[in-house]
Design an enzyme around this catalytic site. Structure first.
Site, PDB file in Angstrom:
ATOM      1  N   HIS A 101       0.815  -1.224   0.000  1.00  0.00           N
ATOM      2  CA  HIS A 101       0.000   0.000   0.000  1.00  0.00           C
ATOM      3  C   HIS A 101       0.844   1.268   0.000  1.00  0.00           C
ATOM      4  O   HIS A 101       0.303   2.363  -0.131  1.00  0.00           O
ATOM      5  CB  HIS A 101      -0.939  -0.009   1.219  1.00  0.00           C
TER       6      HIS A 101
ATOM      7  N   ASP B 240       3.566   9.386  -0.942  1.00  0.00           N
ATOM      8  CA  ASP B 240       2.420   8.643  -0.435  1.00  0.00           C
ATOM      9  C   ASP B 240       2.091   7.535  -1.413  1.00  0.00           C
ATOM     10  O   ASP B 240       2.112   7.760  -2.631  1.00  0.00           O
ATOM     11  CB  ASP B 240       1.218   9.586  -0.294  1.00  0.00           C
TER      12      ASP B 240
END
Ligand code: G6P
Length: 445
Positions: free
Chosen positions: A157, A351
């Site tokens: 992720h 991110d």
């Protein structure tokens, strides 16, 4: 359809199971509701006798949960020191923040073996196993060595860095080699996929890596935003703004999120465009995270001081420029606030994806949408090209984007928003899981 076994370090806390709060758990929540699933992972608790305690199972109609505790030492070495003190900074390109100890690395592998060994008794031969995130890179290898022959996929992720950065990690080849046990590895972006492939190649290893960006369930989030836009909590917050326009930022307290950089950008807006003084308030919601890791404690102090100095320099007796809380807000209250906000400010230095950006878009009122300002270093940036994209290190660039966003007319805001809303509805949590699981199935049939 075979049963799905989802494994992640963080599992939704008991109270959150109908509505989880964090990025990974939000994405997976939708997936496990739609087919027979078992979600396996850490309970979030520590206990001295954790190794002797049985796995706690809660059976549900579609999804069951099986969780177990970590000992305080496992929590410290596996979760804090290695996962979040070595792998997290490495994958976010912050090698300067890595604190590496061999004993922590060994504990990381040992806890991964424990995850695998504790899962084994619950497995059936035709299960599809889907392991998630950097805490559990080597878990699949242990399952294989204990005889598991079925499908095992892995999804990361967070970002994955190029070989020039990854090779800083002592023992990186051992880590990469353990990942070759997976039938498919999914990552968020093409850049991450290229990086990971390059790392395997540099070590002479082979693995199938695929870019598969995660999404949200926009329709249910939109409904939540609509229904909570007039809730008592949201109205109370809006009243406290006293009619000012407002900018919202929502992040775990993490150096990857670019919070000090963003605060400086807002301060720069007030310096360069003083017309916004006493007119615009910046609400930053930052629940404290991983406070046992030194770099997180240092960041908290930095942000506390910065907020104080900006409010001291720009505030008046009647106006506080930055509203800052280190407590989380309920998900529905956040959704309602996003709907009222003029700007969503999402400026991570790195991110994996950033689902706040997608949720902000889903929450908007299509008749009068707010503006998303988004870091070009977020995994969501290639999907949300109509956001006002900024470099998170460029203080003046953030100030300019804020000024542009606050000046955009309704037509321009609507045009940008509708393209992004289309994107957010095309690529959802459900379609993400389907894409990954379909390709995992193809890889193994
Ligand atoms: C990121 C990671 C997740 C993690 C979450 C919260 O989204 O990708 O794996 O669970 O942060 O962090 P925490 O350390 O509280 O689990």
């Amino acid at each position: 359809m075979e049963r799905l076994i989802v494994v992640s370090n963080r599992t939704p806390a008991q109270g959150e199971r109908t509505q989880p709060a964090g990025g990974l758990t939000v994405g997976l929540h939708e997936v496990v509701q739609t087919r027979e699933s078992l979600w396996f992972g850490w309970s979030g608790n520590q206990a001295e006798d954790a190794d002797a305690k049985p796995v706690q199972v809660e059976s549900g109609e579609t999804v069951s949960y099986a969780t177990f505790d970590l000992t305080p030492e496992q929590y410290e070495r596996f979760y804090l020191n290695f996962s979040n003190g070595v792998l997290w900074p490495l994958c976010h390109y912050r090698t300067d923040l890595i604190r590496y100890w061999r004993a922590d690395a060994e504990a990381y592998y040992a806890v991964n073996e424990r995850f695998a060994d504790r899962l084994l008794p619950y497995l059936r031969s035709d299960d599809t196993i889907w392991i998630h995130d950097y805490h559990l890179f080597p878990m699949g290898k242990r399952l294989r060595s204990r005889g598991v022959k079925g499908r095992i996929g892995f999804f990361l992720h967070i970002p994955f860095p190029p070989w020039s950065v990854a090779r800083v990690l002592p023992g990186v080849d051992r880590l990469l080699e353990s990942m070759t046990a997976y039938d498919r590895i999914g990552v968020q972006t093409h850049e991450d996929a290229e990086n990971l492939r390059g790392c395997f190649a540099a070590c002479g290893l082979e693995a199938v890596v695929e870019a598969c960006p995660i999404g949200i369930e926009p329709e249910s989030f939109r409904q939540t935003a609509i229904s909570s836009a007039a809730s008592d909590e949201v109205r109370k917050t809006l009243r406290s703004f006293d009619g000012h326009r407002f900018i919202i930022g929502v992040d775990r307290l993490d150096y990857s999120k670019g919070i000090p950089e963003r605060l400086r950008g807002f301060a720069r807006l007030l310096e360069r465009y003083p017309q916004y003084c006493e007119q615009v308030t910046f609400l930053q919601v930052t629940p404290v995270s991983r406070a046992g890791v030194e770099s997180y404690r240092a960041l908290k102090q930095q942000i506390d001081e910065l907020v104080g100095s900006i409010n001291g320099a720009h505030g008046t007796a009647a106006w506080t420029p930055v509203r800052y809380t280190t407590h989380g807000l309920a998900r529905e209250d956040l959704a309602g606030l996003y709907r009222h906000a003029d700007i969503g400010l999402v400026t991570p230095r790195r991110d994996g994806m950033n689902l706040v950006a997608k949720e902000f878009i889903a929450a908007q009122d299509e008749n009068d949408p707010g503006v998303l300002i988004l870091s070009r270093l977020a995994g969501a940036a290639p999907d949300l090209v109509k956001a006002l994209q900024v470099n998170p290190l460029d203080t003046d660039g953030i100030a300019d984007a804020l000024h542009t966003g606050l000046s955009m007319d309704r037509k321009a805001r609507h045009e940008a928003w509708s393209v992004m809303y289309g994107e957010v509805t095309r690529n959802t949590a459900g379609s993400w899981a389907k894409q990954f699981l379909d390709s995992l199935e193809m890889a193994t049939t």
